[in-house]
Scaffold this active site. Structure first.
Site, PDB file in Angstrom:
ATOM      1  N   GLU A 184       4.182 -19.812  55.133  1.00  0.00           N
ATOM      2  CA  GLU A 184       3.611 -18.459  55.154  1.00  0.00           C
ATOM      3  C   GLU A 184       3.748 -17.785  53.797  1.00  0.00           C
ATOM      4  O   GLU A 184       4.769 -17.159  53.506  1.00  0.00           O
ATOM      5  CB  GLU A 184       4.306 -17.593  56.218  1.00  0.00           C
ATOM      6  CG  GLU A 184       3.897 -17.884  57.634  1.00  0.00           C
ATOM      7  CD  GLU A 184       4.503 -16.898  58.622  1.00  0.00           C
ATOM      8  OE1 GLU A 184       5.375 -16.097  58.217  1.00  0.00           O
ATOM      9  OE2 GLU A 184       4.114 -16.927  59.793  1.00  0.00           O
ATOM     10  N   GLU A 268       1.483 -22.050  64.059  1.00  0.00           N
ATOM     11  CA  GLU A 268       2.450 -21.115  64.644  1.00  0.00           C
ATOM     12  C   GLU A 268       1.712 -19.976  65.314  1.00  0.00           C
ATOM     13  O   GLU A 268       0.929 -19.268  64.678  1.00  0.00           O
ATOM     14  CB  GLU A 268       3.381 -20.583  63.548  1.00  0.00           C
ATOM     15  CG  GLU A 268       4.475 -19.651  64.062  1.00  0.00           C
ATOM     16  CD  GLU A 268       5.404 -19.215  62.922  1.00  0.00           C
ATOM     17  OE1 GLU A 268       5.785 -20.080  62.111  1.00  0.00           O
ATOM     18  OE2 GLU A 268       5.728 -18.015  62.847  1.00  0.00           O
TER      19      GLU A 268
END
Length: 731
Positions: A184, A268
């Site tokens: 991320e 995710e």
């Protein structure tokens, strides 16, 4: 997406190499045997072998810290593959401690960690953990995403290239692998992300790996853009949390990539707010799962763990409560969170795939073909399936073979049976799990104490040990038998002494240590529903006591030039102790005192004492730094102790490495990058780990010594001509 302080504190003692993952084989049939290595074609994730689009659903493990590592367990993965039907799981490898914005953790916060507990400080331990999880993926025939779980990977590029390069070479022939090179990004633009990814993926390809590579996108992988990655076998990552990110607001980001011919993998997603807490949005979760299925976007839910740990609750966790769930029985009886129930429903709805039919599609025809041949590994044979007039060649004879129409079961896994008419049929043999047995090996000393006491009040018994385990975790009664009862016998007896505590007055298993020596204690338990019988051995020993010196004086220390310091103990348990100082001429022994010379020096003192009736022989070493010391002299001392010729080094003292032990992890701080040698000596001066050469980068490095037996050792690290040593008692 988890917007909070996330500490990456791996439990270094929890991970050991059971065996190399690359030597494992599937013990069940799943998507990997059908699809093989994954890739990208025309903006879709596909099987490289067939070119067909692949749809995967699975779970992400929590960060590989002290919280998440409890679920980095092969039993958990096997259970999830069987009961939830996961096709893929994600290894969320934390690199170091970050806050939610990608910055450093606050120095004194609860989330601050020491470097030795992060990947950058514990590479050996983390890579051992990864190997165990790759092995679990292979055995369950599912995919594993190897995730560089970072918020600022572009600043860790050299570490990432080193890691992915070595892992790519190691696993290049393992089809289960998917690389996620950046989890991320936070405040990083797509151009910077792509530049980083191109270098890392190029390293992966240069080391022989053709596996699918996944690349994070800007602002917590919200996919504001997806471009610039020039590897044709790569896809872009999107993350969402249903209570924070509605499908209507964010699907445009995904479709912008899909319509641009880019493949997407949602590595995710959660049902809650983006911080993992708050309310679960069932309606928005259902919108997202329907959308992912409609678009065939592979995905992993966050996360496979229980909810409450250390007083903090993750609403996005699969399981409710505060109890660790890492056995099959515990997982079977687990209570799900609201999120967990939604995710379970989504996954199990698709847990009806017939991988056997897919594997032999178009080939399961002909007079020798058969369907539905499956059994337990304990069944022995399967009849009524194979055709007696046909001959069959097994793709894996260690699983099953066919003789005169009878399928002979040899072990767990699957085998494709090719008939003499070229038809193909699948035999599935289910592994029966072992029962959980947690009785440790025991060593008692003839002087008593520790685990060994008197439990039965029998005055003729020298020492006794009360068995900790009377039942397996699954509930089957354990029976013990000694193979050397003249040394150590085992029998049921009534526990009568004050040492019995809650077992006082009860019949328990007692091991009685009769004379010095070793016995193998045979432990058995009957098979119970769902588990095979237990049949194992553990080693019990009765040894002489260990000789020790007074560590108040005999210890590593620094002394002043021309000083007098009490160091020596003249007798150990009434046995004279002999001391030798290496190299000679810089200090001398006078009774119990060390008389230091007038030159800066580093000497090693060897202490030796013979065994007697009650105590083992003694061999111990300490290091004395006189004045400011001399690193080259320390190397000379160890060379003399090992009987080697010594060549005086030309090195600067400040280049010597510094050493410390963190459990079974040797932590080495080196001043310059290069190859160093690691050596472990036992108390007899024998090599246990001999001159292992390792490339270490300047800074903190670790070496896993978990496989070294218990005992007292000297650990030496040589960087060029500079050497440092420490003593280590492996308990």
């Amino acid at each position: 997406m988890m917007k909070k302080l996330l500490s990456i504190a791996m439990l270094s003692c929890a991970v050991t190499f059971a065996s190399a993952a690359v030597d494992a084989k599937p013990l069940r049939l799943g998507p990997v045997s059908v699809y093989g290595t994954l890739g990208v074609k025309s903006g879709k994730i596909v099987s490289q072998a067939s070119g067909k689009q692949v749809m995967l659903r699975g779970m992400s493990l929590f960060w590989s810290d002290a919280t998440g590592s409890q679920y980095y367990n092969p039993t958990v993965i096997s259970w999830a593959a069987e009961k939830l039907g996961i096709d893929v799981f994600r290894f969320a490898m934390g690199i170091k401690c970050y806050n939610s914005n990608g910055g450093d953790c606050q120095a004194n916060s609860d989330d601050a960690i020491i470097s030795a507990n992060s990947y950058l400080g514990n590479k050996e331990g983390k890579e051992a953990q990864l190997d165990n999880m790759v092995k679990a993926a292979i055995e369950n025939d599912i995919y594993i995403i190897v995730d560089w779980h970072s918020h600022r990977a572009e600043s860790e590029k050299s570490y990432a290239k080193d890691f992915f390069g070595r892992m790519a070479a190691k696993y290049k022939d393992v089809p289960n692998i998917i690389w996620e090179v950046y989890n991320e990004p936070v405040n990083t633009d797509m151009g910077t992300i792509a530049g980083y990814a191109n270098e890392v993926i190029s390293t992966i390809r240069g080391n022989g790996s053709k596996h699918l590579a996944l690349v994070g996108t800007p602002f917590y992988s919200q996919m504001g853009s997806c471009s610039g990655v020039n590897d044709a076998n790569s896809a872009y990552v999107f993350h969402f949390y249903a209570a924070s990110h509605s499908l209507g607001s964010f699907k445009g980001n995904i479709e912008g990539c899909l319509n641009g011919g880019k493949a997407v993998f949602i590595t995710e997603w959660g049902t809650t707010d983006a911080n993992g807490t708050g309310n679960v949005s069932s309606s928005e979760t259902n919108n997202w799962t329907s959308y992912m299925d409609q678009k065939n976007i592979p995905n992993c839910n966050w996360s496979l763990r229980h909810a409450t740990i250390g007083g903090k609750t993750e609403a996005s966790a699969m399981f409710d409560g505060s109890t660790l769930l890492n056995s099959k029985a515990a997982l079977d009886n687990a209570k799900y969170t609201t999120s967990g129930n939604l995710v379970k429903s989504y996954l199990t709805k698709h847990n009806n795939k017939n991988w056997a039919d897919s594997l032999v599609a178009g080939k399961n025809t002909g007079s020798c073909a058969f369907k539905g041949a499956s059994a337990s590994e304990m069944d022995g044979t399967i009849t009524g399936k194979a055709v007696s007039s046909c001959t069959y060649t097994s793709s894996d004879p260690t699983v099953a073979t066919v003789e005169n129409g009878t399928i002979k079961i040899n072990g767990a896994g699957y085998a494709v049976m090719t008939g003499n008419d070229n038809s193909q049929s699948v035999v599935l043999i289910t592994q029966v799990p072992a029962q959980t047995f947690e009785q440790a090996a025991i060593t008692c000393r003839i002087t008593g104490g520790g685990a060994c006491n008197n439990f039965t009040g029998n005055s003729s018994a020298k020492l006794e040990y009360k068995m900790k385990v009377t039942k397996t975790v699954e509930g089957s009664d354990v029976t013990y038998e000694s193979d050397n009862p003249s040394v150590i016998s085992v029998a049921k007896a009534t526990c009568t002494s004050s040492e019995c505590y809650g077992d006082k007055g009860q019949q328990v298993w007692i091991a009685t240590f009769k004379s010095r020596g070793t016995a193998n204690i045979h432990a058995t338990a009957k098979a119970i529903s769902g588990y095979r019988a237990l049949d194992t051995t553990i080693t019990f020993s009765l040894l002489k006591a260990e000789q020790t010196l007074n560590t108040k004086y005999f210890k590593d220390q620094t002394v002043a030039l021309n000083s007098t310091t009490q160091v020596f103990t003249l007798e150990a348990h009434k046995v004279p102790v002999t001391y030798t100082i290496y190299p000679a001429g810089y200090a001398e022994q006078q009774g119990v005192n060390l008389i230091a010379g007038g030159k800066n020096a580093t000497v090693i003192i060897k202490a030796e004492a013979p065994e007697n009736d009650q105590y083992e022989s003694l061999l111990s070493y300490i290091k004395i730094v006189i004045g400011t010391g001399d690193v080259a002299m320390e190397a000379q001392a160890w060379a003399e102790i090992q009987g080697q010729n010594f060549i005086a080094p030309k090195t600067q003292k400040n280049l010597a490495p510094t050493l410390r032990m963190n459990g079974s992890q040797l932590v080495v701080d080196v001043k310059r990058s290069g190859f160093v040698k690691v050596q472990v000596l036992d108390v007899a001066g024998r090599n246990v780990v001999s001159n292992v050469s390792r490339y270490m980068k300047a800074g903190t490095n670790t070496v896993d010594l978990a496989n070294v037996p218990r005992g007292l050792y000297i650990v030496a690290v040589k960087d060029g001509s500079a050497m440092q040593t420490i003593r280590w008692r492996n308990k």
